[in-house]
Design a protein around this motif. Structure first.
Motif, PDB file in Angstrom:
ATOM      1  N   ALA A  99      16.804 -14.772 -65.307  1.00  0.00           N
ATOM      2  CA  ALA A  99      15.670 -15.508 -64.745  1.00  0.00           C
ATOM      3  C   ALA A  99      14.413 -15.286 -65.579  1.00  0.00           C
ATOM      4  O   ALA A  99      14.164 -14.192 -66.065  1.00  0.00           O
ATOM      5  CB  ALA A  99      15.433 -15.054 -63.309  1.00  0.00           C
TER       6      ALA A  99
ATOM      7  N   THR B 188      11.480 -21.192 -62.712  1.00  0.00           N
ATOM      8  CA  THR B 188      11.068 -20.048 -61.900  1.00  0.00           C
ATOM      9  C   THR B 188      11.595 -20.189 -60.481  1.00  0.00           C
ATOM     10  O   THR B 188      12.173 -21.212 -60.121  1.00  0.00           O
ATOM     11  CB  THR B 188       9.532 -19.944 -61.857  1.00  0.00           C
ATOM     12  N   GLN B 189      11.356 -19.177 -59.666  1.00  0.00           N
ATOM     13  CA  GLN B 189      11.726 -19.215 -58.246  1.00  0.00           C
ATOM     14  C   GLN B 189      10.788 -20.134 -57.464  1.00  0.00           C
ATOM     15  O   GLN B 189      11.194 -20.728 -56.475  1.00  0.00           O
ATOM     16  CB  GLN B 189      11.670 -17.805 -57.644  1.00  0.00           C
TER      17      GLN B 189
ATOM     18  N   ASN C 219      15.109 -20.908 -60.092  1.00  0.00           N
ATOM     19  CA  ASN C 219      15.410 -20.778 -61.520  1.00  0.00           C
ATOM     20  C   ASN C 219      16.270 -21.922 -62.048  1.00  0.00           C
ATOM     21  O   ASN C 219      17.105 -21.734 -62.926  1.00  0.00           O
ATOM     22  CB  ASN C 219      16.087 -19.435 -61.821  1.00  0.00           C
TER      23      ASN C 219
ATOM     24  N   SER D 193      21.021 -25.046 -64.057  1.00  0.00           N
ATOM     25  CA  SER D 193      20.297 -23.792 -64.256  1.00  0.00           C
ATOM     26  C   SER D 193      20.802 -22.976 -65.443  1.00  0.00           C
ATOM     27  O   SER D 193      20.321 -21.879 -65.655  1.00  0.00           O
ATOM     28  CB  SER D 193      20.386 -22.944 -62.988  1.00  0.00           C
TER      29      SER D 193
END
Length: 141
Positions: free
Chosen positions: A37, A57-58, A79, A100
């Motif tokens: 990540a 990103t989260q 992510n 991802s």
């Protein structure tokens, strides 16, 4: 009726072990840190030109793209990224789902949009270090 002999069973077992070994080895040796990540970005291009490069990103982020080719909306979260809206006649890009991992792509042909997962800081195609800068990939006599 065909009778299966001992040698046939042995051949079947060898083939099954080879297939299991291939997929097991691939899963075992695939590097998990390659997808860490914070080290990946989504490179978004429209008609071959870089539109935006977004870190994965989260945090949730919505990218509303209105170009002369059409309207698309991308959503960054967990992510990864996914296309949530497309005004294309057949919105196939919406069915490509959440991506991802490096190398995964979302492509919307009618709107000329390409979303590609790359490592953070990687060179974009056509840069000075790109060996294919001139667009040639092979020369045949």
């Amino acid at each position: 009726m065909l009778k299966i002999r001992k040698a046939d069973w042995l051949l079947i077992a060898i083939v099954l072990l080879a297939v299991a070994g291939y997929f097991g080895g691939k899963a075992l040796f695939e590097r998990a840190d390659a997808y860490a990540a914070g080290k990946l970005e989504a490179r978004i291009t429209v008609n071959g030109e870089l539109y935006k490069q977004v870190p994965l990103t989260q945090e949730e982020q919505v990218i509303d793209m209105r170009t002369k080719y059409g309207h698309n909306v991308l959503k960054v979260y967990d992510n990864g990224i996914r296309m949530t809206v497309s005004d294309a006649p057949l919105p196939i890009a919406l069915k490509m789902g959440f991506i991802s991992k490096p190398g995964e792509r979302i492509i919307c042909v009618p709107n000329r949009v390409l979303v590609e997962i790359v490592s953070a800081g990687s060179e974009q195609p056509g840069s000075e270090t790109d060996p294919l800068k001139d667009g040639l990939d092979a020369v045949v006599n």
